[in-house]
Write an enzyme that holds these catalytic residues in place. Structure first.
Site, mmCIF file in Angstrom:
data_model
loop_
_atom_site.group_PDB
_atom_site.id
_atom_site.type_symbol
_atom_site.label_atom_id
_atom_site.label_comp_id
_atom_site.label_asym_id
_atom_site.label_seq_id
_atom_site.Cartn_x
_atom_site.Cartn_y
_atom_site.Cartn_z
ATOM 1 N N ALA B 96 1.297 -1.169 -0.075
ATOM 2 C CA ALA B 96 0.594 -0.025 -0.051
ATOM 3 C C ALA B 96 0.894 1.432 -0.055
ATOM 4 O O ALA B 96 0.122 2.309 -0.939
ATOM 5 C CB ALA B 96 -0.959 0.182 1.349
ATOM 6 N N LYS B 97 2.288 1.449 0.327
ATOM 7 C CA LYS B 97 3.064 2.207 0.575
ATOM 8 C C LYS B 97 2.269 3.330 0.687
ATOM 9 O O LYS B 97 2.149 4.594 0.017
ATOM 10 C CB LYS B 97 3.490 2.446 -1.187
ATOM 11 C CG LYS B 97 4.308 1.405 -1.640
ATOM 12 C CD LYS B 97 5.302 1.832 -3.136
ATOM 13 C CE LYS B 97 5.967 0.449 -3.425
ATOM 14 N NZ LYS B 97 5.284 -0.841 -3.170
ATOM 15 N N ARG B 98 1.887 3.257 2.605
ATOM 16 C CA ARG B 98 0.927 4.336 3.270
ATOM 17 C C ARG B 98 2.375 5.431 3.581
ATOM 18 O O ARG B 98 3.261 4.728 3.322
ATOM 19 C CB ARG B 98 0.334 3.756 3.684
ATOM 20 C CG ARG B 98 -1.311 3.070 3.470
ATOM 21 C CD ARG B 98 -1.738 3.611 2.263
ATOM 22 N NE ARG B 98 -3.625 3.206 1.972
ATOM 23 C CZ ARG B 98 -3.201 2.555 0.922
ATOM 24 N NH1 ARG B 98 -2.654 3.979 -0.399
ATOM 25 N NH2 ARG B 98 -4.523 2.424 0.551
#
Lengths: 273, 273
Positions: B96-98
């Protein structure tokens, strides 16, 4: 009309640089929402805030994390559609801070610009040009790149010295020179560090800044506006979330939100006069 | 059991460092899915891939952007729940690379770990410590920080020189010394640059790497495994997506995916022997 044009029109028509961040935290909602299902409550709360403040703002900024955590994507779709139907002159910035390699970034751009129909989206620049291009390829939309954020941990990487300047300035210069070929990039610059904002303004001319951190995050409005405004007194999208949304947790929450928004708009307008 | 323990067990029980990235692109699906509604097709496709490969992998890595772009959050919930029910020994990494300030990062952590019940999530480190802590606070889950990605634009920021070393090495050192107080951090290190992977391995000891970019992204398996493996021949989660998922677009797509997965596992095992 492009996002930038829409933004410039809203700055003038509402005489406002204020943006309201829609961070709907159901635990902070007034009691009258407690009987609703969460997704229903989220939209009803947002709608009340929007109806009470639409003449005071230059943009709305829904923060997608608050919707995703509650499985309330439908409420986000409804919220943005409501603004676009009722107040189509107010641009919507989806705060999502996405960032991934090209083929995945295309999917994130589709999420923001096609599914949700946002006018602009925030993007994390750590993956560089080919992670940004899928967003800027939507030429009429805005791509708002994280530059210097307002949180304490920002210094860990953003302030590191690169070629004699802090990394966040390198991001600003790279955005200006390499990532902005369609003139639809903006920068996120936190409100807590006016001297850093002034340095970035020097570097990027009139590129607008999205400025979170006003209100609950404690930014000093006067110093920040003076540091960040452009020559014509605009150039800023100054976002406040909790201080507006949760000004009251009684039945008067919408009027209380309006009062805080009026006050913030006024503080900003005094500072940029 | 913690994510790291679950991962170590899966490395051994399936004799595999291979991870399959679930990037369900409905346009690439075999014809037999064309008559289904998109969210239904997404889950059915994932289920077929998982059933055909569960004994060959150390993890599955759904890429949330592919679900979000299609309004298929329910399919993502179903996919992860299916793995946890049918193959509970295989950890699930939500890609998700939040990355956001603390209060928002808490919502993203809730999205990944509570709503979707992922065992680990990928996180962008550009906002620093207080953006990472809400994820690592889930001590039994994994927080996988972007370090050096496999795309061409990665060089824009990640390779910049900071205190005489590239920024991505600074990220690795900071993760090791300041962000990993619960011993649940990992790093994303792309497959395309083995010499960079070797340098990072030197810096962080046995911290596992998630390595995207194998297969369709063209990484050289042999050089990469030799550069990144730990002393015991493990330490890597080597992810392949399109090369496995779309090995065939006929009715034999699941068997074709299994054949590619078998081949990749074998290539990796030869390289780490």
């Amino acid at each position: 009309m492009s996002f930038i044009e829409k933004l410039k029109n809203a700055w003038v028509s509402n005489n406002s640089l204020l943006c309201i961040g829609l961070d709907p935290d159901t635990e902070k909602f007034p009691d009258l929402f407690k009987t609703m299902a969460k997704p229903e409550a989220v939209f009803a709360f947002n709608k009340a805030i929007i109806d009470a403040t639409h003449d005071l703002v230059c943009a709305y900024k829904p923060q997608i994390a608050y919707f995703s955590a509650e499985a309330a994507e439908t409420s986000l779709e409804q919220t943005i559609a409501y603004i676009k139907t009722q107040y189509p002159h107010i641009p919507v910035i989806l705060d999502a801070k996405r960032g991934d390699i090209g083929s995945t970034a295309q999917k994130y751009a589709a999420e923001a610009f096609e599914r949700y129909q946002a006018d602009a989206v925030t993007v994390n620049p750590y993956l560089g040009l080919d992670s940004i291009t899928p967003f800027t390829a939507y030429r009429e939309r805005g791509t708002i790149l994280l530059c210097r954020t307002s949180n304490s941990g920002a210094a860990d990487l953003q302030d590191l010295s690169v070629d004699g300047i802090p990394l966040y300035q390198k991001v600003a210069i790279t955005a200006r020179d390499h990532w902005n070929s369609h003139n639809n990039c903006l920068l996120v610059v936190g409100a807590t560090w006016p001297e850093q904002m002034a340095a970035i303004r020097q570097l990027v001319g009139d590129m607008p800044f999205l400025v979170p951190g006003v209100g609950a995050q404690g930014g000093d409005v006067n110093a920040m506006v003076k540091a960040g405004k452009t020559a014509d007194g605009n150039g800023l999208i100054i976002s406040s979330s909790r201080a507006v949304l949760y000004a009251s947790n009684g039945d008067d929450f919408a009027q209380a939100a309006r009062a805080v928004a009026l006050s913030l708009r006024q503080q900003i307008n005094v500072a940029r006069a």
